[in-house]
Design a protein around this motif. Structure first.
Motif, PDB file in Angstrom:
ATOM      1  N   THR A 101       0.720  -1.284  -0.097  1.00 31.89           N
ATOM      2  CA  THR A 101      -0.010   0.126   0.518  1.00 31.89           C
ATOM      3  C   THR A 101       0.854   1.614   0.273  1.00 31.89           C
ATOM      4  N   VAL A 102       0.332   2.515  -0.895  1.00 30.51           N
ATOM      5  CA  VAL A 102       1.698   3.479  -1.496  1.00 30.51           C
ATOM      6  C   VAL A 102       1.022   5.033  -1.003  1.00 30.51           C
ATOM      7  N   LEU A 103       0.964   5.231  -0.201  1.00 28.62           N
ATOM      8  CA  LEU A 103       0.182   6.829  -0.599  1.00 28.62           C
ATOM      9  C   LEU A 103       0.849   7.730  -2.052  1.00 28.62           C
ATOM     10  N   LYS A 104       0.564   7.684  -2.936  1.00 31.52           N
ATOM     11  CA  LYS A 104       1.638   8.266  -3.800  1.00 31.52           C
ATOM     12  C   LYS A 104       1.384   9.294  -3.988  1.00 31.52           C
ATOM     13  N   LEU A 105       1.240  10.371  -2.406  1.00 35.59           N
ATOM     14  CA  LEU A 105       1.067  12.150  -2.809  1.00 35.59           C
ATOM     15  C   LEU A 105       1.628  13.241  -3.527  1.00 35.59           C
ATOM     16  N   HIS A 106       1.867  13.389  -4.520  1.00 33.20           N
ATOM     17  CA  HIS A 106       1.713  14.809  -4.848  1.00 33.20           C
ATOM     18  C   HIS A 106       3.201  14.993  -4.709  1.00 33.20           C
ATOM     19  N   PRO A 107       5.249  15.021  -5.421  1.00 32.93           N
ATOM     20  CA  PRO A 107       5.279  15.707  -4.775  1.00 32.93           C
ATOM     21  C   PRO A 107       5.793  17.138  -3.884  1.00 32.93           C
ATOM     22  N   THR A 108       5.098  17.907  -4.546  1.00 39.60           N
ATOM     23  CA  THR A 108       4.913  19.124  -4.198  1.00 39.60           C
ATOM     24  C   THR A 108       3.729  19.230  -2.531  1.00 39.60           C
ATOM     25  N   LEU A 109       2.916  17.984  -2.002  1.00 42.29           N
ATOM     26  CA  LEU A 109       2.291  18.107  -1.006  1.00 42.29           C
ATOM     27  C   LEU A 109       2.605  16.651  -0.087  1.00 42.29           C
ATOM     28  N   ALA A 110       3.453  15.788  -0.520  1.00 40.36           N
ATOM     29  CA  ALA A 110       4.109  14.990   0.613  1.00 40.36           C
ATOM     30  C   ALA A 110       4.593  15.295   1.549  1.00 40.36           C
ATOM     31  N   PRO A 111       3.851  15.242   2.722  1.00 37.22           N
ATOM     32  CA  PRO A 111       4.451  15.446   4.010  1.00 37.22           C
ATOM     33  C   PRO A 111       6.107  15.909   4.318  1.00 37.22           C
ATOM     34  N   VAL A 112       6.368  14.761   4.231  1.00 37.03           N
ATOM     35  CA  VAL A 112       7.853  14.744   4.202  1.00 37.03           C
ATOM     36  C   VAL A 112       8.240  13.610   2.881  1.00 37.03           C
ATOM     37  N   LYS A 113       9.690  14.322   2.477  1.00 36.92           N
ATOM     38  CA  LYS A 113       9.965  14.239   1.040  1.00 36.92           C
ATOM     39  C   LYS A 113      11.212  13.268   0.931  1.00 36.92           C
ATOM     40  N   VAL A 114      11.818  13.019   2.221  1.00 37.93           N
ATOM     41  CA  VAL A 114      13.411  12.002   2.496  1.00 37.93           C
ATOM     42  C   VAL A 114      13.376  11.395   3.783  1.00 37.93           C
ATOM     43  N   ALA A 115      13.212  10.559   4.236  1.00 31.16           N
ATOM     44  CA  ALA A 115      12.544   9.291   5.174  1.00 31.16           C
ATOM     45  C   ALA A 115      15.092   9.158   5.193  1.00 31.16           C
TER      46      ALA A 115
END
Length: 430
Positions: A315-329
């Protein structure tokens, strides 16, 4: 010990929650419980708090309490809205109005007792942001040298009680509205209504995996609100049915005359060589319902068969890059724990300095397999997972995993910042 009244109230809450999940859990094609699954994911992955009444508020398109990821997602959406409406347009100006502006005209006076005034101070009574923009119309004219068209934009909470709110104890009566009030001449009002309707539909679709789930329609005559001559809606197809994300209304000059009944001369603007009182277009988006729409539209269940013909599902939440709360883990592999932690902390601060939101996964002391880490970050919508290991200490090389492709590539630590910034910038320009 709980009192009888408190026990009764809790029973009503649990009963109402079951009713809500029963309603929202039914998809239009007869599928099973998409709302419940989504809410569990949002609670598990820090988007909303674990108490169920927050989930009920969000399902109803109302403001709710947000967890760390939910706050950032909503803030990113509001920033994208503000950028598209205000920062990129010389004719649109941002304003801020008080909750107590309400929907009353300037000439209306209300005799309130001390108790009533106290209650009004404690809660916002405005039901939209339109009246605040109308109130600031006259002082804003000088910004445009009294020339049309121009607009006033604002975001804020509005009070939206509904008849069925009594059935949802603990459910919020507020929504977060993003509003543009556009002032234009009568002769161009229809063209501007069409323009803004298309603009708003394209804006929502920009962030979508499934753009066709967003649509628009004209408001029927029997649905028009008082004073509006035409209207349009931007809609989203939820699993339980289609709901309105944004409404656009067209009003005549009477809306301004009603707000400023004794100042017609001060209301006039130049439309070419004519002096006119402008017509008013009001665009109001429910950003809380928009958050839910974006989340549901981004959720994917992906199946893959490995080399041994075993079926895997993620299961993946493919949020748009500008909206994703976290860009990098950032996480650590094998190697000297103290040295790897220092590298992670240095890289974390380097990313934060340029506005790249990073999740400090290396601080988690519980050891998880790579599959479990990827499952966690996929459900959080994290764009890239960066693994710092022995190679990093030896030659500066990192392992970077892409959320959308699951491809892992080796990259030098000096390249990661520019790589992430480039990916986000590319997504913004699409």
């Amino acid at each position: 010990m709980l009192t009888y009244c408190m026990r009764k109230r809790l029973c009503r809450v649990n009963s109402n929650l079951l009713q809500f999940y029963k309603h929202y859990g039914k998809s239009s094609d007869g599928g099973s419980d998409p709302a419940s699954s989504m809410m569990q994911l949002l609670q598990r992955r820090f988007f909303i708090p674990p108490e169920d009444y927050h989930a009920v508020s969000l399902l109803k398109g109302k403001a709710c309490a947000y967890g760390p990821l939910g706050v950032d997602l909503k803030r990113n959406m509001l920033e994208q809205w503000w950028s598209s409406m205000v920062r990129s347009r010389p004719q649109v100006f941002g304003i801020s109005t008080l909750h107590g502006v309400g929907d009353k005209g300037a000439g209306e006076v209300e005799d309130l007792s001390k108790e009533s005034k106290l209650v009004r101070r404690r809660q916002p009574f405005r039901t939209s942001l339109l009246q605040g923009a109308l109130a600031q119309y006259i002082p804003s004219l000088e910004l445009m040298n009294r020339k049309l068209p121009f607009g006033l934009a604002e975001t804020g909470l509005c009070y939206r009680p509904e008849e069925d709110d009594s059935d949802a104890i603990g459910c919020s009566a507020e929504v977060t509205e993003a509003s543009l009030v556009w002032f234009c001449s009568f002769r161009t009002s229809l063209q501007w209504l069409d323009y803004w309707t298309q603009h708003r539909l394209q804006w929502w679709r920009k962030f979508a995996l499934g753009p066709s789930d967003f649509s628009m329609c004209d408001v029927q005559d029997d649905e028009l609100i008082d004073g509006a001559s035409r209207g349009a809606k931007v809609l989203y197809k939820f699993p339980w049915g289609t709901e309105t994300l944004e409404t656009l209304w067209m009003f005549s000059e009477a809306e301004l005359l009603k707000r400023h009944p004794s100042n017609q001369a001060k209301l006039e603007c130049r439309d070419g060589k004519k002096a006119v009182v402008p017509h008013v277009l009001s665009l109001g988006a429910n950003m809380d319902r928009g958050v839910l729409a974006v989340l549901l539209n981004s959720l994917q269940d992906i199946q893959k068969v490995d080399n041994k013909q075993r079926l895997h599902q993620r299961t993946v939440l493919k949020l748009h890059p500008t909206l994703a709360p976290v860009k990098v883990a950032l996480d650590m592999g094998k190697g000297s724990t103290s040295e790897l932690r220092q590298v992670c902390e240095g890289l974390l601060h380097e990313l934060l300095e340029v506005g790249i939101s990073a999740w400090p996964g290396y601080m988690d002391t519980t050891h998880s397999s790579m599959d479990k880490l990827h499952t966690k970050y996929d459900e959080m919508g994290v764009l890239f997972t960066v693994m710092v290991g022995e190679n990093t200490l030896e030659n500066g090389l990192l392992l970077v995993r892409n959320r959308d492709t699951t491809v892992r590539e080796t990259m030098h630590i000096s390249e990661i910042r520019e790589f992430i910034l480039k990916c986000i910038s590319k997504a913004e320009n699409i």
